[in-house]
Design a protein around this motif. Sequence first.
Motif, PDB file in Angstrom:
ATOM      1  N   SER A  25      61.588  29.074   4.656  1.00 15.21           N
ATOM      2  CA  SER A  25      62.642  28.786   5.612  1.00 15.21           C
ATOM      3  C   SER A  25      62.925  30.019   6.466  1.00 15.21           C
ATOM      4  O   SER A  25      62.879  31.149   5.987  1.00 15.21           O
ATOM      5  CB  SER A  25      63.906  28.370   4.854  1.00 15.21           C
ATOM      6  OG  SER A  25      64.901  27.983   5.750  1.00 15.21           O
ATOM      7  N   LYS A  29      58.668  28.780  11.979  1.00 11.64           N
ATOM      8  CA  LYS A  29      57.770  27.627  12.132  1.00 11.64           C
ATOM      9  C   LYS A  29      58.166  26.760  13.324  1.00 11.64           C
ATOM     10  O   LYS A  29      57.296  26.340  14.085  1.00 11.64           O
ATOM     11  CB  LYS A  29      57.771  26.760  10.869  1.00 11.64           C
ATOM     12  CG  LYS A  29      57.274  27.434   9.616  1.00 11.64           C
ATOM     13  CD  LYS A  29      57.355  26.512   8.417  1.00 11.64           C
ATOM     14  CE  LYS A  29      58.743  26.034   8.079  1.00 11.64           C
ATOM     15  NZ  LYS A  29      59.668  27.040   7.587  1.00 11.64           N
ATOM     16  N   THR A  30      59.436  26.474  13.478  1.00 11.79           N
ATOM     17  CA  THR A  30      59.883  25.560  14.528  1.00 11.79           C
ATOM     18  C   THR A  30      59.604  26.131  15.908  1.00 11.79           C
ATOM     19  O   THR A  30      59.014  25.452  16.756  1.00 11.79           O
ATOM     20  CB  THR A  30      61.375  25.227  14.366  1.00 11.79           C
ATOM     21  OG1 THR A  30      61.571  24.611  13.090  1.00 11.79           O
ATOM     22  CG2 THR A  30      61.855  24.286  15.458  1.00 11.79           C
ATOM     23  N   THR A  33      55.788  26.181  16.542  1.00  5.02           N
ATOM     24  CA  THR A  33      55.186  24.880  16.830  1.00  5.02           C
ATOM     25  C   THR A  33      55.666  24.318  18.168  1.00  5.02           C
ATOM     26  O   THR A  33      54.888  23.664  18.868  1.00  5.02           O
ATOM     27  CB  THR A  33      55.450  23.866  15.699  1.00  5.02           C
ATOM     28  OG1 THR A  33      56.850  23.776  15.441  1.00  5.02           O
ATOM     29  CG2 THR A  33      54.714  24.270  14.438  1.00  5.02           C
ATOM     30  N   HIS A  34      56.903  24.579  18.563  1.00  4.32           N
ATOM     31  CA  HIS A  34      57.371  24.121  19.874  1.00  4.32           C
ATOM     32  C   HIS A  34      56.579  24.800  20.988  1.00  4.32           C
ATOM     33  O   HIS A  34      56.142  24.151  21.940  1.00  4.32           O
ATOM     34  CB  HIS A  34      58.857  24.402  20.053  1.00  4.32           C
ATOM     35  CG  HIS A  34      59.739  23.465  19.296  1.00  4.32           C
ATOM     36  ND1 HIS A  34      61.108  23.613  19.260  1.00  4.32           N
ATOM     37  CD2 HIS A  34      59.473  22.386  18.544  1.00  4.32           C
ATOM     38  CE1 HIS A  34      61.628  22.652  18.516  1.00  4.32           C
ATOM     39  NE2 HIS A  34      60.646  21.905  18.071  1.00  4.32           N
ATOM     40  N   HIS A  59      54.934  15.956  16.987  1.00  3.91           N
ATOM     41  CA  HIS A  59      55.523  17.030  16.182  1.00  3.91           C
ATOM     42  C   HIS A  59      56.604  16.406  15.290  1.00  3.91           C
ATOM     43  O   HIS A  59      57.584  15.861  15.796  1.00  3.91           O
ATOM     44  CB  HIS A  59      56.119  18.092  17.088  1.00  3.91           C
ATOM     45  CG  HIS A  59      56.778  19.210  16.363  1.00  3.91           C
ATOM     46  ND1 HIS A  59      57.992  19.713  16.738  1.00  3.91           N
ATOM     47  CD2 HIS A  59      56.432  19.906  15.262  1.00  3.91           C
ATOM     48  CE1 HIS A  59      58.351  20.683  15.912  1.00  3.91           C
ATOM     49  NE2 HIS A  59      57.413  20.802  15.010  1.00  3.91           N
ATOM     50  N   ILE A  60      56.430  16.486  13.990  1.00  2.94           N
ATOM     51  CA  ILE A  60      57.420  15.970  13.046  1.00  2.94           C
ATOM     52  C   ILE A  60      58.010  17.150  12.306  1.00  2.94           C
ATOM     53  O   ILE A  60      57.299  17.867  11.606  1.00  2.94           O
ATOM     54  CB  ILE A  60      56.762  14.976  12.056  1.00  2.94           C
ATOM     55  CG1 ILE A  60      56.153  13.818  12.840  1.00  2.94           C
ATOM     56  CG2 ILE A  60      57.788  14.491  11.046  1.00  2.94           C
ATOM     57  CD1 ILE A  60      55.330  12.878  11.992  1.00  2.94           C
ATOM     58  N   ASP A  61      59.296  17.354  12.470  1.00  5.67           N
ATOM     59  CA  ASP A  61      59.999  18.481  11.854  1.00  5.67           C
ATOM     60  C   ASP A  61      60.873  17.920  10.729  1.00  5.67           C
ATOM     61  O   ASP A  61      61.854  17.244  10.990  1.00  5.67           O
ATOM     62  CB  ASP A  61      60.842  19.200  12.897  1.00  5.67           C
ATOM     63  CG  ASP A  61      61.567  20.416  12.365  1.00  5.67           C
ATOM     64  OD1 ASP A  61      61.586  20.629  11.129  1.00  5.67           O
ATOM     65  OD2 ASP A  61      62.125  21.161  13.173  1.00  5.67           O
ATOM     66  N   LEU A  62      60.517  18.209   9.494  1.00  5.63           N
ATOM     67  CA  LEU A  62      61.258  17.684   8.357  1.00  5.63           C
ATOM     68  C   LEU A  62      62.352  18.617   7.861  1.00  5.63           C
ATOM     69  O   LEU A  62      63.058  18.309   6.914  1.00  5.63           O
ATOM     70  CB  LEU A  62      60.295  17.372   7.202  1.00  5.63           C
ATOM     71  CG  LEU A  62      59.202  16.353   7.538  1.00  5.63           C
ATOM     72  CD1 LEU A  62      58.253  16.202   6.369  1.00  5.63           C
ATOM     73  CD2 LEU A  62      59.803  15.017   7.923  1.00  5.63           C
ATOM     74  N   GLU A  63      62.493  19.795   8.521  1.00  6.53           N
ATOM     75  CA  GLU A  63      63.487  20.773   8.095  1.00  6.53           C
ATOM     76  C   GLU A  63      64.769  20.714   8.910  1.00  6.53           C
ATOM     77  O   GLU A  63      65.829  20.997   8.390  1.00  6.53           O
ATOM     78  CB  GLU A  63      62.896  22.180   8.196  1.00  6.53           C
ATOM     79  CG  GLU A  63      62.821  22.865   6.869  1.00  6.53           C
ATOM     80  CD  GLU A  63      62.284  24.287   7.007  1.00  6.53           C
ATOM     81  OE1 GLU A  63      62.568  24.960   8.000  1.00  6.53           O
ATOM     82  OE2 GLU A  63      61.583  24.700   6.084  1.00  6.53           O
ATOM     83  N   SER A  64      64.673  20.373  10.182  1.00  9.13           N
ATOM     84  CA  SER A  64      65.854  20.394  11.056  1.00  9.13           C
ATOM     85  C   SER A  64      66.641  19.096  10.929  1.00  9.13           C
ATOM     86  O   SER A  64      66.044  18.032  10.749  1.00  9.13           O
ATOM     87  CB  SER A  64      65.419  20.587  12.508  1.00  9.13           C
ATOM     88  OG  SER A  64      64.759  21.825  12.659  1.00  9.13           O
TER      89      SER A  64
END
Length: 65
Positions: A25, A29-30, A33-34, A59-64
């Motif tokens: 975390s 990463k976010t 990748t953006h 783009h699949i963001d599973l953290e936000s």
Amino acid sequence: MARVEEPLWGHFLYKGAVTLLVAPSSAGKTIFTHRLAQRLSEGKSFLGMTPPAPVRILHIDLESP
């Protein structure tokens, strides 16, 4: 005959492949990748590697939230 994967971005992303980016975390990463997705969708170079053509991105963001 073996199937040869078509590279889209160096040896990191391939056409028809599912690619996961895993890191702790808050490692960036976010934002990475953006920026990567924006450049690849425009067909422009990112970190010195250019896709052969503009790339469609999912783009699949599973953290936000």
